[in-house]
Design a protein around this motif. Structure first.
Motif, mmCIF file in Angstrom:
data_model
loop_
_atom_site.group_PDB
_atom_site.id
_atom_site.type_symbol
_atom_site.label_atom_id
_atom_site.label_comp_id
_atom_site.label_asym_id
_atom_site.label_seq_id
_atom_site.Cartn_x
_atom_site.Cartn_y
_atom_site.Cartn_z
ATOM 1 N N PRO A 1 0.818 -1.225 0.000
ATOM 2 C CA PRO A 1 0.000 0.000 0.000
ATOM 3 C C PRO A 1 0.846 1.266 0.000
ATOM 4 O O PRO A 1 0.484 2.261 -0.648
ATOM 5 N N PHE A 2 1.986 1.240 0.684
ATOM 6 C CA PHE A 2 2.857 2.401 0.661
ATOM 7 C C PHE A 2 3.455 2.591 -0.731
ATOM 8 O O PHE A 2 3.582 3.711 -1.221
ATOM 9 N N GLY A 3 3.813 1.461 -1.381
ATOM 10 C CA GLY A 3 4.346 1.548 -2.728
ATOM 11 C C GLY A 3 3.336 2.133 -3.691
ATOM 12 O O GLY A 3 3.682 2.962 -4.552
ATOM 13 N N ILE A 4 2.068 1.728 -3.538
ATOM 14 C CA ILE A 4 1.028 2.252 -4.427
ATOM 15 C C ILE A 4 0.810 3.727 -4.159
ATOM 16 O O ILE A 4 0.691 4.540 -5.085
ATOM 17 N N PHE A 5 0.803 4.096 -2.864
ATOM 18 C CA PHE A 5 0.646 5.508 -2.526
ATOM 19 C C PHE A 5 1.810 6.323 -3.080
ATOM 20 O O PHE A 5 1.626 7.451 -3.542
ATOM 21 N N TYR A 6 3.015 5.727 -3.053
ATOM 22 C CA TYR A 6 4.176 6.446 -3.582
ATOM 23 C C TYR A 6 3.939 6.866 -5.028
ATOM 24 O O TYR A 6 4.242 7.992 -5.423
ATOM 25 N N ARG A 7 3.392 5.940 -5.826
ATOM 26 C CA ARG A 7 3.177 6.249 -7.247
ATOM 27 C C ARG A 7 2.225 7.421 -7.402
ATOM 28 O O ARG A 7 2.460 8.354 -8.170
ATOM 29 N N MET A 8 1.120 7.378 -6.663
ATOM 30 C CA MET A 8 0.137 8.457 -6.692
ATOM 31 C C MET A 8 0.784 9.775 -6.330
ATOM 32 O O MET A 8 0.558 10.801 -6.964
ATOM 33 N N HIS A 9 1.548 9.718 -5.251
ATOM 34 C CA HIS A 9 2.109 10.958 -4.741
ATOM 35 C C HIS A 9 3.174 11.484 -5.697
ATOM 36 O O HIS A 9 3.287 12.704 -5.893
ATOM 37 N N ALA A 10 3.926 10.562 -6.315
ATOM 38 C CA ALA A 10 4.926 10.984 -7.290
ATOM 39 C C ALA A 10 4.235 11.662 -8.469
ATOM 40 O O ALA A 10 4.734 12.661 -9.002
ATOM 41 N N VAL A 11 3.073 11.125 -8.878
ATOM 42 C CA VAL A 11 2.351 11.757 -9.992
ATOM 43 C C VAL A 11 1.986 13.183 -9.647
ATOM 44 O O VAL A 11 2.223 14.120 -10.430
ATOM 45 N N SER A 12 1.448 13.396 -8.451
ATOM 46 C CA SER A 12 1.036 14.767 -8.117
ATOM 47 C C SER A 12 2.258 15.665 -7.991
ATOM 48 O O SER A 12 2.222 16.826 -8.404
ATOM 49 N N SER A 13 3.373 15.138 -7.449
ATOM 50 C CA SER A 13 4.577 15.967 -7.340
ATOM 51 C C SER A 13 5.150 16.275 -8.717
ATOM 52 O O SER A 13 5.614 17.397 -8.964
ATOM 53 N N LEU A 14 5.115 15.302 -9.626
ATOM 54 C CA LEU A 14 5.660 15.535 -10.965
ATOM 55 C C LEU A 14 4.812 16.545 -11.731
ATOM 56 O O LEU A 14 5.336 17.335 -12.525
ATOM 57 N N LEU A 15 3.513 16.523 -11.474
ATOM 58 C CA LEU A 15 2.650 17.526 -12.087
ATOM 59 C C LEU A 15 3.077 18.911 -11.612
ATOM 60 O O LEU A 15 3.150 19.872 -12.400
ATOM 61 N N GLU A 16 3.392 19.015 -10.329
ATOM 62 C CA GLU A 16 3.843 20.290 -9.788
ATOM 63 C C GLU A 16 5.168 20.697 -10.430
ATOM 64 O O GLU A 16 5.349 21.865 -10.799
ATOM 65 N N VAL A 17 6.073 19.710 -10.582
ATOM 66 C CA VAL A 17 7.364 20.006 -11.206
ATOM 67 C C VAL A 17 7.152 20.497 -12.629
ATOM 68 O O VAL A 17 7.753 21.494 -13.064
ATOM 69 N N TYR A 18 6.241 19.841 -13.347
ATOM 70 C CA TYR A 18 5.966 20.216 -14.736
ATOM 71 C C TYR A 18 5.447 21.648 -14.809
ATOM 72 O O TYR A 18 5.905 22.456 -15.625
ATOM 73 N N VAL A 19 4.498 21.967 -13.922
ATOM 74 C CA VAL A 19 3.893 23.299 -13.974
ATOM 75 C C VAL A 19 4.896 24.370 -13.580
ATOM 76 O O VAL A 19 4.921 25.456 -14.147
ATOM 77 N N LEU A 20 5.761 24.057 -12.600
ATOM 78 C CA LEU A 20 6.668 25.087 -12.084
ATOM 79 C C LEU A 20 7.936 25.240 -12.898
ATOM 80 O O LEU A 20 8.632 26.242 -12.758
ATOM 81 N N SER A 21 8.276 24.244 -13.756
ATOM 82 C CA SER A 21 9.578 24.345 -14.440
ATOM 83 C C SER A 21 9.459 25.149 -15.737
ATOM 84 O O SER A 21 8.374 25.351 -16.247
#
Lengths: 560, 560
Positions: free
Chosen positions: B540-560
């Motif tokens: 479950p932590f591994g699955i949550f990691y993927r979700m959270h990475a997606v939201s963080s990468l979206l932030e990286v995309y928008v901010l870069s």
């Protein structure tokens, strides 16, 4: 601890050049944390695999890994000591809060006990040298070397804020920390397996196959320990495990603080030293606290001996032993709860300033107190559910329930008391040391210059330290009040009483009292394997909590 | 976020009166944390007890507890909304970093899926209404109400820094957070039991008695689900669990940030707003990242479907399915590792300023990325030990080993890339927004006034922000460099590629791919029960990691 980058004009001109290093600070921490996480998980995998005999990981694999880690860590420590000895400017600042004398004293004490344990272990494994792998004898010897090197290192370097080879130092510290945590895990697993073995034989035959096979490994694979001296060695080293566990945890906390202090800039080194005056252990008290505490301590020892003698007997005697044990604990915990509460009430009348300055040692102390309490909380909640939902409602169930509830209350109120105490400033007669005492306006920092012009010349008392852009929590309005001797005496009594009670409550589980299994309520409710897993995971944290509370209460006593 | 207590003379005269409240800030936090810990442990006890049929805690007890908690939390939320609506000065500041639009959007999306799940659950339990306890139907209905109320609350209030009823608000937020974590735990336990049940039936007969009995409870105690519509409801609600789990975790992170922001003072409210301009989702890229990502995404979907169809067949087909699955994952993880690494290399040439300002949202993001990665790390290390120590060395073992090693590398390098990205300032053409733009000297804070007099009139570029007594890490030397468009385009490509890969790597385990059990290496090495415990706790932590990475990468995309 007040921190400031008080650079002269020369340094500020160099600052743009120094910027890349500043940029890398978080990068270096990230790198060392990643290293530590990976090494720790590998160790965790091998140790947990080694605990199950069914799994084809043997304890020699675990010993080999631990020995390698200790050797590498010892080499790094020697390198560090050599480097800082040859280059004194590598450590420009020292954190006065890090490595207080009671922590280093405790480290030395537990280190000596660990050395004794290593002697016993070497003796035990040497008793059947011919049929053991060499690593089992090498391991305690290397551990002894590691303990000596590390204790010396922490004694002399615990306060260092090192400023050279930042990344390497962070990685080295994290690796040493990981080594200590791995030793701690291995000791906890070994002790749990041993406990499961002895209790499984004594009072329970419902061991799961896993545990049974695992526990048989601790007695050696091919040879058995028959001679009297070998048995003494074996008994001895199992009784010394708690000290080894505490040693590893003490060393870990000190290493963590050192790691946080790598590359830290302190204003202290610029002129006036913040080192507190050497604390005196003998201070005025009303004697009520220490005397009551000592009485409880002695009674507790007697109760513990009676419990240990009677609990392995037949049904009625076990029952009697448990009633005595729980009754003593309920009285002790009840008194501790009341005393902690009254301490918190005294603080309501105490108008000493709260110290909100950054202090990694204290932050870690608070986190450890809160975190370690979770272990005992969890055991208590499982007990409560078992007693409340379970069917048999007898005297023992009632005692167990009261014990669990009081345990939760005691941990909660003691934590509140200790945390509040640690955040109080030094005694009232000394004006706030943290702000530079020379110029009355120096403590003021401004986010914008308008505010500076808007203010009157220099507000004297109460002094309002305005926080900068960084941290509004640090807004401290320091109000100096009359000394209030009776309050401080009371607080010292309270801390000494709590200290002694925590010591006796530490001795009981650390030296083998396990009412969790002698009392059948939870074992019947959850089944042996689930309950054993809960207790064996949570109890080491509960034992560590007591140790840590003792060291924090000693600090409270000295500072109040 | 730059913070400052910029009080006028009037406020500073009142400050000594306000001091006791400041003193209580940590006390209030402590109180709410203690409340949360106790409620959470009670919930944890009941949920873990309820998962084992042998233990006399029934799932109705768990449902009753969760329903009560959700009702209380919903009532508190309504009270909060009413109070802030009637008293606008209760929220004087808003944290621009908290609750970004993609987090709130994700929350609404997962909230809607949770509502659908609640409909399915109500339908499922209504199918055999006569022999179920009423709480099982009440629970999804109350959950639906709770989800609607909470989603609205977080949508409108996620940025609030509330300044009235501090202690009550902290306790309320922590209680709501605890409720979400309890729902998350219950969902994870329920899903694990279901997985153990279906895999136990499909490919393994070595279930331990505990798990077997536990899993039989999910199908209902007295009645069975025979009608077609009931089966659809049951299938549906199990497939929707991942969304419920994510919803709870998203809500928890937002509530935690709100809790950290209670009583926080921000400079932003004093004049110029720091709210970033609404980010545009469509930005210039080289299209290589999104196209490659989309190809991998489509291939991944095909592989997943092939795997799901073939894996439950006989030996050779299972083998083939596993080879396909591992091969795809190895290619995908290898590419992601290389791409993350090249992103980190690009940052070595990027001289944008590092943003070291305090930002609870980002600190939490980083902690969650690092913490959630531990789950997958642990699984990988156990796999590595099993493959390396275990005897059979075949193609599948080699693939498994490569997969585990690449999994560790990918998590490590992706975390490094994301964390570095999140700490970069906004794009180069905008000068540092954090420091007030009006007066060039305003960004300077001084620890002592001597330094002020020693400095020349107003240093312009590079601007050296001197930290105050609070935090030397915030020393940022901001150097403005040419825009470097190609780098930013590359970074956007990289973040989009990683985002799409994370989505496909999330879909596979979230929708039921469990190569951990189909592949017999680890199951044979550790035994089914130990391996199932490891996977069910860590995945479950591994699955949550993927979700959270997606939201963080979206932030990286928008901010870069």
């Amino acid at each position: 601890m007040s921190e400031a980058l008080a650079l002269g004009p020369k340094e500020s001109a160099q600052a743009p050049r120094a910027a890349p290093r500043e940029v890398w600070k978080k990068g270096g921490r990230l790198l060392s944390v990643l290293l530590a996480v990976n090494v720790l998980l590998l160790a965790c995998t091998l140790i947990s695999g080694g605990a199950f005999n069914k799994v084809a990981v043997y304890d020699t694999d675990v010993f080999a890994l631990l020995t390698t880690m200790m050797l590498l860590a010892a080499l790094w420590i020697l390198f560090y000591l050599l480097r800082t000895a040859r280059c004194p400017e590598a450590v420009p600042y020292r954190d006065a809060h890090a490595g207080p004398i009671w922590l280093r004293g405790g480290l030395v004490l537990f280190g000596i006990c660990t050395l004794v344990m290593d002697v016993f272990k070497t003796g035990y494994y040497s008793s059947f040298f011919e049929c053991q792998s060499a690593i089992k004898i090498l391991h305690p010897l290397i551990q002894a070397v590691f303990v000596i090197v590390q204790t010396y290192f922490l004694w002399v370097s615990a306060k260092d804020c090192i400023h050279v080879h930042l990344d390497l130092t962070r990685c080295g510290l994290m690796f040493t920390l990981t080594t200590n945590l791995a030793i701690w895990m291995a000791a906890v697993v070994d002790e749990s397996v041993h406990q499961a073995h002895s209790y499984g034989n004594a009072s329970h035959t419902r061991l799961t196959p896993d545990l049974e096979r695992a526990s048989s490994s601790s007695g050696g694979d091919a040879c058995s320990c028959n001679t009297a001296i070998c048995q003494i060695f074996q008994q001895g080293y199992f009784y010394l495990y708690p000290f080894n566990i505490e040693y590893s945890l003490f060393a870990s906390t000190m290493l963590y603080v050192m790691w946080k202090n790598v590359g830290r800039l302190l204003a202290a080194a610029l002129g006036h030293s913040h080192t507190p005056s050497p604390p005196s252990l003998f201070r005025e008290t009303y004697f009520a606290g220490p005397i009551l505490g000592l009485i409880l301590f002695m009674v507790g020892l007697v109760v513990f001996i009676i419990y240990e003698v009677q609990v392995s007997g037949e049904g009625a005697r076990t029952q009697q032993a448990l009633v005595i044990y729980y009754s003593f604990n309920i009285v002790c915990l009840g008194l501790m709860t009341l005393v902690s509460l009254s301490g918190s009430v005294i603080y309501r009348f105490d108008r000493r300033a709260m110290d909100h300055h950054k202090n990694p040692t204290r932050t870690l102390d608070v986190a450890l107190l809160m975190g370690a309490a979770l272990g005992q909380y969890a055991i208590s909640y499982y007990s409560i559910v078992a007693v409340v939902v379970g069917t048999p409602r007898d005297l023992l169930g009632a005692l167990n329930l009261a014990h669990a509830l009081l345990m939760i209350a005691q941990h909660t109120f003691q934590n509140v008391f200790i945390i509040e105490s640690l955040h109080r400033g030094p005694p009232g007669e000394e004006p706030p040391r943290e702000s530079p005492p020379k110029e009355p306006c120096q403590g003021l920092t401004f986010a914008n210059l308008d505010a500076l012009h808007a203010l009157p010349a220099c507000p004297s008392t109460p002094r309002l330290v305005k926080p900068s852009s960084a941290d509004p929590q640090e807004a401290v309005a320091i109000i100096l009040t009359p000394r209030g001797h009776w309050r401080r005496r009371c607080l010292r009594d309270i801390s000494l009483f709590l200290l002694l009670c925590n010591v006796i409550l530490w001795i009981m589980p650390a030296f083998g009292a396990r009412p969790h299994f002698s009392n059948t309520v939870e074992v019947d409710f959850y089944g042996y394997s689930l309950w054993a897993a809960i207790v064996n995971i949570c109890l080491p944290f509960g034992i560590f909590y007591r140790m840590h509370a003792v060291s924090s209460l000693l600090e409270v006593y000295v500072l109040s």
